[in-house]
Design a protein around this motif. Structure first.
Motif, PDB file in Angstrom:
ATOM      1  N   LEU A   1       0.863  -1.180   0.000  1.00 42.41           N
ATOM      2  CA  LEU A   1       0.000   0.000   0.000  1.00 42.41           C
ATOM      3  C   LEU A   1       0.899   1.229   0.000  1.00 42.41           C
ATOM      4  O   LEU A   1       1.727   1.402   0.890  1.00 42.41           O
ATOM      5  CB  LEU A   1      -0.885   0.002   1.252  1.00 42.41           C
ATOM      6  CG  LEU A   1      -1.835   1.201   1.397  1.00 42.41           C
ATOM      7  CD1 LEU A   1      -2.991   1.108   0.416  1.00 42.41           C
ATOM      8  CD2 LEU A   1      -2.373   1.284   2.829  1.00 42.41           C
TER       9      LEU A   1
ATOM     10  N   LEU B   1      -2.730   0.453  -4.255  1.00 44.37           N
ATOM     11  CA  LEU B   1      -2.562  -0.892  -3.698  1.00 44.37           C
ATOM     12  C   LEU B   1      -2.187  -1.825  -4.840  1.00 44.37           C
ATOM     13  O   LEU B   1      -3.019  -2.099  -5.713  1.00 44.37           O
ATOM     14  CB  LEU B   1      -3.852  -1.361  -3.013  1.00 44.37           C
ATOM     15  CG  LEU B   1      -3.815  -2.778  -2.433  1.00 44.37           C
ATOM     16  CD1 LEU B   1      -2.847  -2.893  -1.260  1.00 44.37           C
ATOM     17  CD2 LEU B   1      -5.215  -3.217  -1.992  1.00 44.37           C
TER      18      LEU B   1
ATOM     19  N   VAL C   1      -6.590   3.201  -5.424  1.00 43.88           N
ATOM     20  CA  VAL C   1      -7.553   3.018  -4.334  1.00 43.88           C
ATOM     21  C   VAL C   1      -8.567   4.160  -4.298  1.00 43.88           C
ATOM     22  O   VAL C   1      -9.756   3.951  -4.047  1.00 43.88           O
ATOM     23  CB  VAL C   1      -6.814   2.900  -2.978  1.00 43.88           C
ATOM     24  CG1 VAL C   1      -7.795   2.917  -1.810  1.00 43.88           C
ATOM     25  CG2 VAL C   1      -5.961   1.638  -2.951  1.00 43.88           C
TER      26      VAL C   1
ATOM     27  N   LEU D   1      -8.307  -4.263   1.723  1.00 46.42           N
ATOM     28  CA  LEU D   1      -8.046  -3.300   2.800  1.00 46.42           C
ATOM     29  C   LEU D   1      -9.067  -3.486   3.922  1.00 46.42           C
ATOM     30  O   LEU D   1     -10.230  -3.791   3.677  1.00 46.42           O
ATOM     31  CB  LEU D   1      -8.150  -1.871   2.269  1.00 46.42           C
ATOM     32  CG  LEU D   1      -7.098  -1.455   1.236  1.00 46.42           C
ATOM     33  CD1 LEU D   1      -7.408  -0.060   0.692  1.00 46.42           C
ATOM     34  CD2 LEU D   1      -5.701  -1.476   1.863  1.00 46.42           C
TER      35      LEU D   1
END
Ligand code: ATP
Ligand code: MG
Lengths: 374, 253
Positions: free
Chosen positions: B4, B68, B73, B86
């Motif tokens: 991430l 990600l 995202v 997530l």
């Protein structure tokens, strides 16, 4: 007709009980009981007319009959308490009578499909639950046509009656419906009022006890979309000692002009010692615009009760709840579905028939545009 | 392996009197198998960062990016982010009236996995996961977070972590409101998850207490909407002893 009876002075209970239309003035809208109602739209409900009587649609159980209004088995003591109900009792030619014999046990619900005669109709329905009987009665109202009338549920001693009334009417429909319940000694009543549609719907559920020991639950689920109006004006009149009442009404509103009114009057008379009462109304606003009025009134003439309480709250669809569910991977439409199901669950889960409660829930979801079940 | 990557993230909270900037350029990388701790004073924006990663509608990103494994995202809806791997264990989990824990968990797992779990194994899995966190099985039939104590809410968050097995987990003050025993149980839950999933963890906390159970690889100091210092595990002890005074003074200057 008998002379009107004047009830003891209290703000909550009706003052006039009579079958003469002239004993009730035409409402102007300033009266406490009419102040929320759309008086002008309801004008036709305040003048006697020649309307047909609501009958039965299709085959029915032997306990269900369509009878002349003069049938002596119909309640001879029940009295209307406002002008529309007096008009409906006077003008109706027929009635639907459900007779649950003494001590009979019905494991399957008795479904009563009502059929309107025309554009405007008078309705008179009576359910007589004999002593020690156990039954469930499901009243399905017709989807089109205006209706003015009364439903009576009369429970004998130790009778156990579950009664469901479902209104899922077209947007143009107006209904004015009294629902009078009298609970016998140690009897159990569960009343469910489901209102999923109609343009102007006003229900007046009134419940009282004939003898000590009765237990009553009055549950309601209602849904308004578009610019619909609904008023549910409830009165629980505790006239007897050691009885229980529990009222839960849940409403969901969406649409710019939707307006709901919930009045929960509970009157505990001086002689009604040792009673338990609770009433709750919750409203869920799914969009901007709708208005939900909620007024609980508890009048205690005796302090000698086990419990007496009420609660009322109106809230918006909670973004935090949606976020929480979505953050666990649940798509928005499913999240909305979960929240709305959760909102209605304590009312709809009381319906024994899983198929019926499931179809009502799906109908609610379709109408709210959450899930397309059509 | 998952990664991430947060780059120069600026975000505001949307309020009735306009937007207020909270995040002022956050850059951070969380990789599988690593634990990043974030420590910082009240109101510095730690929860805001967590919420922005999860996609809370109350916040708006004004610049910067969150990536990600090559996926954008910020372009995803809240539920898509969860399905991408997530997870946010919230500081204040939300009550959902009328929705039971078991129904909620099952609906969530179905959405995450793309198919409903087999009823028999599912009931068993859920029971075991609850037993691991010393949760009473009766919790399964209670409504989500309704009437849960602070500690019960946190256990319920970690229960989800274990069942959902996300790639990257953000734990926002999961330790607050826990007594020592509960802290141990919850930390063990997090460690079990870390090992089984080789997950990346971003752990937000005020105290080193939880860091004794969940070893961080990196500690970040978060002040005034930004990471102002980064160090090894020893930095946490310095922060707890000395506070954030030196950093907040520097941020004001
Ligand atoms: N909805 C909101 N409306 C107005 N201000 C908000 C809102 N949400 C957050 N803020 C503000 O944003 C700032 C950062 O809040 P945030 O909750 O992210 O801090 P935090 O670092 O998590 O604090 P804590 O350690 O107390 O949990 C605070 O000043 C807070 O008041
Ligand atoms: Mg916070």
């Amino acid at each position: 007709m008998r002379a009107p009876t004047v009830a003891p002075a209290t703000d909550l209970a009706p003052r006039v009980f009579s079958r003469s239309i002239e004993d009730f003035d035409v409402p102007v809208g300033r009266e406490e009981e009419w102040r929320f109602a759309p008086i002008r739209e309801l004008a036709d409900f305040f003048q006697p007319a020649v309307w047909g009587s609501v009958g039965l649609n299709g085959e029915h159980d032997v306990t269900v009959e369509y009878v002349e209004i003069s049938d002596q088995r119909l309640s001879q003591t029940w009295m209307p308490t406002d002008r529309p109900s007096a008009i409906a009792r006077e003008q109706a030619t027929h009635a639907v009578l459900v007779t649950i014999p003494k001590e009979s046990i019905h494991s399957n619900p008795i479904v009563v499909n009502l059929k309107n005669a025309g554009e405007s109709n008078y309705l008179h329905v009576e359910v007589h639950a004999g002593p020690f009987s156990k039954s469930q009665v499901v009243l399905i109202h017709d989807t089109s046509g205006n209706v003015n009338g009364s439903i009576l549920s009369l429970l004998g001693d130790q009778a156990d009656l579950t009664m469901l009334s479902v209104i899922d009417a077209d947007a143009a429909v107006m209904q004015h419906l009294h629902w009078f319940t009298e609970v016998g000694r140690d009897a159990h009543f569960l009343g469910l009022s489901i209102t999923l549609g109609g343009g102007v719907i006003r229900t007046v559920p009134t419940l009282t006890y004939r003898a000590p020991g009765g237990k009553a639950q009055m549950l309601g689920a209602f849904l308004l979309t578009g610019d619909q109006f609904q008023e549910h004006r409830i009165l629980v009149d505790h006239t007897q000692p050691h009885c229980v009442s529990n009222v839960i009404y849940k409403g969901a509103l969406s649409g710019e002009g939707a307006h709901s009114v919930w009045i929960g009057d509970v009157l505990v008379r001086r002689e009604a010692i040792g009673i338990e009462t609770y009433e709750l109304n919750r409203n869920l606003l799914l969009t901007d615009g709708p208005r939900a009025d909620s007024v609980p009134n508890l009048e205690l003439e005796t302090g000698d009760v086990i419990s007496a309480g009420h609660a009322s709250a109106t809230g918006r669809f909670d973004d935090e709840q949606l976020f929480y569910l979505q953050s666990r991977g649940i798509p928005e439409s499913v999240a909305r579905q979960l929240v709305v199901r959760g909102f209605f669950v304590d009312v709809l889960s009381k319906i024994d028939d899983a198929e019926l409660s499931g179809s009502l829930m799906r109908r609610i979801e379709s109408k709210l545009g959450i899930v397309d079940h059509e | 392996m998952s990664k991430l990557t947060i780059t120069d993230l600026h975000a505001s909270v949307i309020t009735e009197d306009g937007d207020t900037p909270i995040l002022r350029g956050v850059s951070l990388v969380v990789e599988s198998g690593t634990t990043n701790a974030i420590m910082g004073p009240n109101g510095s924006g730690k929860s805001t960062l967590a919420y922005v990663i999860a996609g809370h509608p109350k916040y708006t990103v004004t610049s910067g990016s969150i990536d990600l494994d090559g996926q954008d995202v910020l372009a995803m809806t809240v539920d898509e982010r969860a399905r991408a791997g997530l997870f946010l264990a919230m500081q204040y989990p939300v009550e959902i009236p009328g929705v039971s824990v078991s129904n909620f968990l099952r609906t969530s797992i179905t959405a995450l996995k793309g198919e409903a779990p087999k009823l028999r194994t599912w009931t068993k899995d859920m029971k075991e996961a609850m037993a691991d966190l010393q949760m009473d099985p009766a919790f399964a039939s209670r409504n989500v977070n309704e009437g849960f104590s602070g500690g019960e809410k946190k256990r319920h968050e970690i229960l989800q972590l274990g069942l959902m097995q996300p790639k990257i987990a953000i734990l926002d003050e999961t330790d607050s409101g826990l007594d020592v025993d509960a802290l141990k149980i919850v930390s063990e839950g997090v460690n079990r998850y870390k090992e089984s999933s080789n997950a990346g963890v971003l752990l937000i906390t005020h105290y080193t207490r939880i860091l004794r159970y969940i070893q961080p690889d990196v500690v970040h100091v978060f002040v005034d909407g930004r990471i102002v210092a980064t160090g090894g595990p020893e930095l946490a002890d310095v922060l707890e002893a000395d506070g954030y005074e030196t950093y907040t003074a520097a941020a004001r200057a």
